[in-house]
Design a protein around this motif. Structure first.
Motif, PDB file in Angstrom:
ATOM      1  N   GLU A  65      43.225  41.186  68.049  1.00 52.11           N
ATOM      2  CA  GLU A  65      43.946  42.417  67.772  1.00 52.11           C
ATOM      3  C   GLU A  65      43.090  43.233  66.816  1.00 52.11           C
ATOM      4  N   LEU A  66      42.676  44.408  67.266  1.00 44.87           N
ATOM      5  CA  LEU A  66      41.760  45.207  66.457  1.00 44.87           C
ATOM      6  C   LEU A  66      42.337  45.515  65.086  1.00 44.87           C
ATOM      7  N   ASP A  67      43.623  45.785  65.023  1.00 44.06           N
ATOM      8  CA  ASP A  67      44.226  46.139  63.739  1.00 44.06           C
ATOM      9  C   ASP A  67      44.257  44.962  62.773  1.00 44.06           C
ATOM     10  N   ALA A  68      44.151  43.734  63.293  1.00 42.37           N
ATOM     11  CA  ALA A  68      44.182  42.555  62.430  1.00 42.37           C
ATOM     12  C   ALA A  68      42.798  42.148  61.947  1.00 42.37           C
ATOM     13  N   LEU A  69      41.744  42.783  62.466  1.00 33.42           N
ATOM     14  CA  LEU A  69      40.374  42.411  62.120  1.00 33.42           C
ATOM     15  C   LEU A  69      39.815  43.359  61.068  1.00 33.42           C
ATOM     16  N   GLY A 132      32.588  46.374  54.144  1.00 34.23           N
ATOM     17  CA  GLY A 132      33.996  46.336  54.499  1.00 34.23           C
ATOM     18  C   GLY A 132      34.353  45.341  55.578  1.00 34.23           C
ATOM     19  N   GLY A 133      33.484  44.386  55.875  1.00 33.42           N
ATOM     20  CA  GLY A 133      33.775  43.400  56.906  1.00 33.42           C
ATOM     21  C   GLY A 133      33.983  42.026  56.320  1.00 33.42           C
ATOM     22  N   GLU A 134      34.324  41.088  57.175  1.00 41.29           N
ATOM     23  CA  GLU A 134      34.465  39.711  56.752  1.00 41.29           C
ATOM     24  C   GLU A 134      33.840  38.810  57.803  1.00 41.29           C
ATOM     25  N   VAL A 135      33.432  37.618  57.376  1.00 42.07           N
ATOM     26  CA  VAL A 135      32.713  36.720  58.269  1.00 42.07           C
ATOM     27  C   VAL A 135      33.575  36.325  59.461  1.00 42.07           C
ATOM     28  N   ALA A 136      34.852  36.018  59.231  1.00 42.19           N
ATOM     29  CA  ALA A 136      35.720  35.576  60.326  1.00 42.19           C
ATOM     30  C   ALA A 136      35.847  36.654  61.399  1.00 42.19           C
ATOM     31  N   SER A 137      35.955  37.912  60.989  1.00 44.23           N
ATOM     32  CA  SER A 137      36.083  38.992  61.969  1.00 44.23           C
ATOM     33  C   SER A 137      34.791  39.177  62.752  1.00 44.23           C
ATOM     34  N   SER A 138      33.642  39.094  62.065  1.00 45.33           N
ATOM     35  CA  SER A 138      32.369  39.228  62.776  1.00 45.33           C
ATOM     36  C   SER A 138      32.164  38.078  63.751  1.00 45.33           C
ATOM     37  N   ARG A 139      32.570  36.876  63.362  1.00 45.88           N
ATOM     38  CA  ARG A 139      32.475  35.747  64.293  1.00 45.88           C
ATOM     39  C   ARG A 139      33.382  35.953  65.500  1.00 45.88           C
ATOM     40  N   ALA A 140      34.558  36.518  65.272  1.00 46.24           N
ATOM     41  CA  ALA A 140      35.465  36.777  66.394  1.00 46.24           C
ATOM     42  C   ALA A 140      34.860  37.788  67.359  1.00 46.24           C
ATOM     43  N   VAL A 141      34.230  38.842  66.817  1.00 47.36           N
ATOM     44  CA  VAL A 141      33.592  39.836  67.682  1.00 47.36           C
ATOM     45  C   VAL A 141      32.435  39.200  68.446  1.00 47.36           C
TER      46      VAL A 141
END
Length: 362
Positions: A65-69, A132-141
């Motif tokens: 979910e884009l809004d959750a990342l 403004g990013g986080e490792v978990a979100s980048s891994r998800a992408v």
């Protein structure tokens, strides 16, 4: 029984044979080979996929979910570029155009720039806050994008796509057990990251110019560029100011400034470049200690020139020398003195410039 390959009588040139006398297999319409990605693209894709599989662990299940990342700028850019690719593929007139668009996107956007731009977030925790990013979100992408890419290349490289697909986390493969059964991916962002994408495209232009200068200068991977000064517009400055961690991580300048004026005078040993968008770059490749050594050398040479000038001047001011020496010898000494004076002026000007840069860098 095959028909004869030559007429029963007569002497005919092979090109003049009637069609009915040619071998039967020459009339078969053979199928054209299936389109496939070039070997170079497949190598790029294999290396990029290995990087992804190495860096998505430990996998943290993350709903898509884009809004959750919490997406970094590079994450938003690759999602926007992926949607642009899908639009391009849907409007391609021929299979060849579709394959060419896919190869360009794979090699430039996915395998080269996104993999490179994801490293500051994955490797350097201090870069997370300004990006403004986080490792978990980048891994998800990384993981989900790899799954979508495999679904795109499956018609052209089924073995490679299936091998990578089976090593992705289960949420990236569901509900299909094989990439050959998966449907084509759908657009993700619906145009919501246009501004962020334009800023990252400008960043890529700047990084391309800086990396080319590093390569031409023979700098090692861990060596720093002493200083980079950029000439930008106000709009470009606003776009790049939030992306400086990418430049520091990839191009490795010790000092980086964004100026909106005409820029500074070019320092000794600097390289100039300009991006397609008009960003001017002045790259200093000389360290401060090297400038100090250069200043010491110039002072030494200046002292030697002044000593030689004193010797020649003393001879020219000696009445006995002017009276007794041949005219051509006197003329040569005067010419020598003039050359030494020109050399003195040049060294003095160069030394003043180096001293000014040392004072500015100190």
């Amino acid at each position: 029984m095959h028909p004869p390959t030559t007429p029963p009588t007569g002497d005919y040139h092979p090109d003049a044979l009637d069609a009915r006398w040619r071998p039967w297999w020459e009339s078969l319409a053979l199928h054209a080979p299936a389109p496939t990605l070039s070997p170079d693209t497949l190598n790029h894709l294999w290396r990029a996929s290995k990087f992804v599989l190495m860096h998505i662990e430990p996998w943290q299940p993350h709903p898509w979910e884009l809004d959750a990342l919490r997406l970094a700028p590079a994450d938003r850019w690759i999602l926007h570029r992926f949607d642009a690719l899908l639009a391009s593929l849907s409007t391609a007139a021929t299979q060849a155009e579709r394959l060419a668009d896919l190869e360009r996107w794979l090699r430039r956007d996915w395998c080269t720039w996104y993999i490179e731009l994801s490293k500051p977030v994955l490797y350097e925790t201090e870069a997370l806050a300004p990006l403004g990013g986080e490792v978990a979100s980048s891994r998800a992408v990384l993981a989900h994008m790899t799954g979508w890419v495999m679904r795109l290349i499956a018609p052209y490289a089924p073995q490679l796509a299936e091998a990578i697909w089976q090593n992705l986390p289960a949420p990236c493969r569901a509900p299909w057990v094989s990439v050959l059964l998966a449907s084509s991916p759908s657009p993700v962002t619906t145009g919501r990251f246009d501004a962020s994408s334009r800023a990252v495209e400008l960043l890529i232009e700047v990084l391309s110019a800086l990396l080319a200068i590093r390569r031409d200068a023979g700098l090692g991977q861990l060596e720093h560029i002493p200083r980079v000064a950029t000439r930008v517009t106000e709009e470009q400055r606003a776009a790049l100011s939030g992306l400086l961690p990418y430049i520091h991580s990839i191009a490795r300048p010790r000092d980086l400034t964004l100026t909106t004026g005409e820029g500074e005078k070019e320092p000794p040993g600097a390289r100039r470049a300009e991006t397609p968008s008009g960003v001017g770059l002045v790259v200093e490749l000389v360290e401060l200690d090297a400038l100090e050594r250069d200043a010491a050398r110039l002072r030494r040479e200046l002292g030697e020139v002044e000593e030689a000038m004193g010797y020649v001047r003393a001879r020219l001011e000696n009445p006995l020398f002017l009276e007794r020496a041949p005219a051509d010898v006197v003329a040569n000494e005067r010419e020598r003195y003039s050359d030494l004076r020109d050399r003195q002026d040049a060294l003095q000007e160069e030394l003043e410039g180096v001293d000014a840069w040392i004072h500015a860098r100190a």
